[in-house]
Design an enzyme around this catalytic site. Sequence first.
Site, PDB file in Angstrom:
ATOM      1  N   THR A   1       2.564  -5.627   0.749  1.00  0.00           N
ATOM      2  CA  THR A   1       2.905  -4.769  -0.394  1.00  0.00           C
ATOM      3  C   THR A   1       3.104  -5.606  -1.676  1.00  0.00           C
ATOM      4  OG1 THR A   1       4.671  -3.068  -0.573  1.00  0.00           O
ATOM      5  CG2 THR A   1       5.192  -5.264   0.357  1.00  0.00           C
TER       6      THR A   1
ATOM      7  N   GLU B   1      11.902 -10.310   0.772  1.00  0.00           N
ATOM      8  CA  GLU B   1      11.185 -10.804  -0.530  1.00  0.00           C
ATOM      9  C   GLU B   1      10.385 -12.157  -0.283  1.00  0.00           C
ATOM     10  OE1 GLU B   1      10.930  -8.999  -3.119  1.00  0.00           O
ATOM     11  OE2 GLU B   1      12.724  -7.831  -3.376  1.00  0.00           O
TER      12      GLU B   1
ATOM     13  N   GLU C   1       2.836  -0.430  -9.214  1.00  0.00           N
ATOM     14  CA  GLU C   1       2.523   0.434  -8.404  1.00  0.00           C
ATOM     15  C   GLU C   1       1.394   1.492  -8.642  1.00  0.00           C
ATOM     16  OE1 GLU C   1       5.832  -1.415  -6.910  1.00  0.00           O
ATOM     17  OE2 GLU C   1       5.549  -0.531  -8.879  1.00  0.00           O
TER      18      GLU C   1
ATOM     19  N   ASP D   1      10.167   2.891   0.577  1.00  0.00           N
ATOM     20  CA  ASP D   1       8.920   3.205   0.243  1.00  0.00           C
ATOM     21  C   ASP D   1       7.759   2.462   1.241  1.00  0.00           C
ATOM     22  OD1 ASP D   1       9.751   0.689  -0.381  1.00  0.00           O
ATOM     23  OD2 ASP D   1       8.954   0.641  -2.387  1.00  0.00           O
TER      24      ASP D   1
ATOM     25  N   ARG E   1       6.508 -12.049  -0.489  1.00  0.00           N
ATOM     26  CA  ARG E   1       5.747 -13.132  -1.491  1.00  0.00           C
ATOM     27  C   ARG E   1       5.479 -14.403  -1.270  1.00  0.00           C
ATOM     28  NH1 ARG E   1       9.256 -11.068  -7.215  1.00  0.00           N
ATOM     29  NH2 ARG E   1      10.464  -9.209  -6.052  1.00  0.00           N
TER      30      ARG E   1
END
Length: 626
Positions: free
Chosen positions: A612, A215, A525, A359, A219
């Site tokens: 992502t 994360e 998404e 994913d 980010r």
Amino acid sequence: MSKSLPYSMKDVHYDNAKFRQRSFVKVITNNLLNSKMKRDHIKCSTGKFLALLMIGGLAYLMLTHTSPVHSVSHGLSNDIGVTGGDGLLVGGGGRFKRFWRKPPRLPPQLSPDEIGNNSKQLDSGSEWIARQQSVKNAFVHAWGGYKKYAMGYDELMPLSQKGVDGLGGLGATVVDALDTAMIMGLDEVVNEAGSWIETHLAEKINKKGQVNLFETTIRVLGGLLSAYHLSGGENVGNGTQKGPKPIVYLENAKNLADCLITAFTSSPTAIPYSDVNLRDRSAHPAPGEVSSTSEVSTLQLEFNYLSFLTGDPKYSLESMKVLEHMKTLPKVEGLVPIYISPHSGDFSGDNIRLGSRGDSYYEYLIKVWLQHKGNNWTYLHDMYVDAMKGVRHLLVRKSVPNGLVFVGELPYGPNGAFSPKMDHLVCFLPGTLALGATRGITKKEAMKDNLLTFEDLENLKLAEDLAKTCFEMYSVTSTGLAPEIAYFNVEGNSEGGPGGGNKSSEYVNDIIIKPLDRHNLLRPETVESLFVLYRITEDPKYREWGWQIFEAFEKHTKVSSGGYTSLDDVTTLPPQTRDKMETFFLGETLKYLYLLFADTNLIPLDKFVFNTEAHPFPITSTAKRE
């Protein structure tokens, strides 16, 4: 085990037609033009003239006595007739059929509908400029609530009007939102976010405790690197961005990465630990001693780009060890379980899915390859190709009664039962499939230059089918917003249970939404895939779908005092709320919507690759290092 869906057989008239019918007159004419007669036409004798008359008569007889050839519209099995047992073509020709030479196989071509769509103006420019402005206004409203009630905290609780640190306390929303503000040209927000980073972030990195490697990388590290590029840090931007000097973003990124790299160096294998203590620069595995496959394989874009910017290869070397190791592990038709052990380096369990914990492993295979196409990383592209074949063969199904294409799960591996469950997270896949097919250029350009294989077209078709399903997950609910998870009725296995609440939806009997899965977290998404598919296909329906989703966000999640809230139940009106504005609403959802409605030259997909978390990095073959 299911049969593969026949994507390569759909729209076969144009995309996958093996042969094209040719006029007999053209054949005769071409032969004449290419013969010695063409060169000697000045010396033509009476005998040659009579020979020409005979050939013309023969052509007339053949044209008037030959039954018509079957059209390619009957499918591949009926193209130009069927080959008989003696090797001659029968069922579509006359007595001279044995002398007929089959035309050569031609590359895929656009259908007449696609040609028509591309030859006319795609949509009204002024209308989309206005809609783009609406998205910008939504971002300002979201940022305004965060700034007022939660500045410096990771996330805003808009209903409680306070901030909360759920991601390690590095001010995640500030960094996640910064490059969105830059792309939108919001100088005031860029100033506010940039000044906070310059004043506070370095201290937080040095003093905060535990953070999640994944994360924090996607980010915060990703946001800092993107901001560095967009603010002109590589002398390729316009250099007019407000806020601190670009080097501030790069220095903070390097400082953070020097802490995070401990997760790699502390592990006994190539698989990093999942958690890092920033203060003492230590790392440890997650509870349960295993890591998520997607988390350990979704760090490479960021660490590679940092090595490119700093000239220090250690970041890239450590992160790429993960994918190099995964290359050697056994897989199921390219698919992998969702857990992996940092202690043994092996996959753990049998659960295979493209939703949570699985994913972005598939997403980064193709994106890391695109980021560094000049490097010797072709194995990533090979792994991606194998995985997509596995997806089509093992995970793709159609719902009943109306045939929505979806990607399910194998919770007990390939020998266990198939689950018709699809997370909203899986809606990243249409965009990834389209990007993998054309490498970011339009389908029209790719087909014009003969760049698409039939497998690329198969993946594009699957991408469009899945995007339709993802959109219908929104349309089937009372609010027009998708649930976190949907189930699908399939032949021989009806899930039963409640639907989405929108009785007018054509797919109300195809999609099942269970009580625990009805929440919406403002996820990006679907609009991400709509953005990519619009850029690649140039089909305006993807913009229209995106606009409908944006209007539903505006109607049901906007908080008047500032910010937007997640929902507990998208199937009821008015919807129950969940007091949280995720950082990715500003960092991803609104960014992708803005770019969907923007000019296609803004962050072009053949020049940038998005991590992502929607932070764009330049493809290194097009970037310049200072």
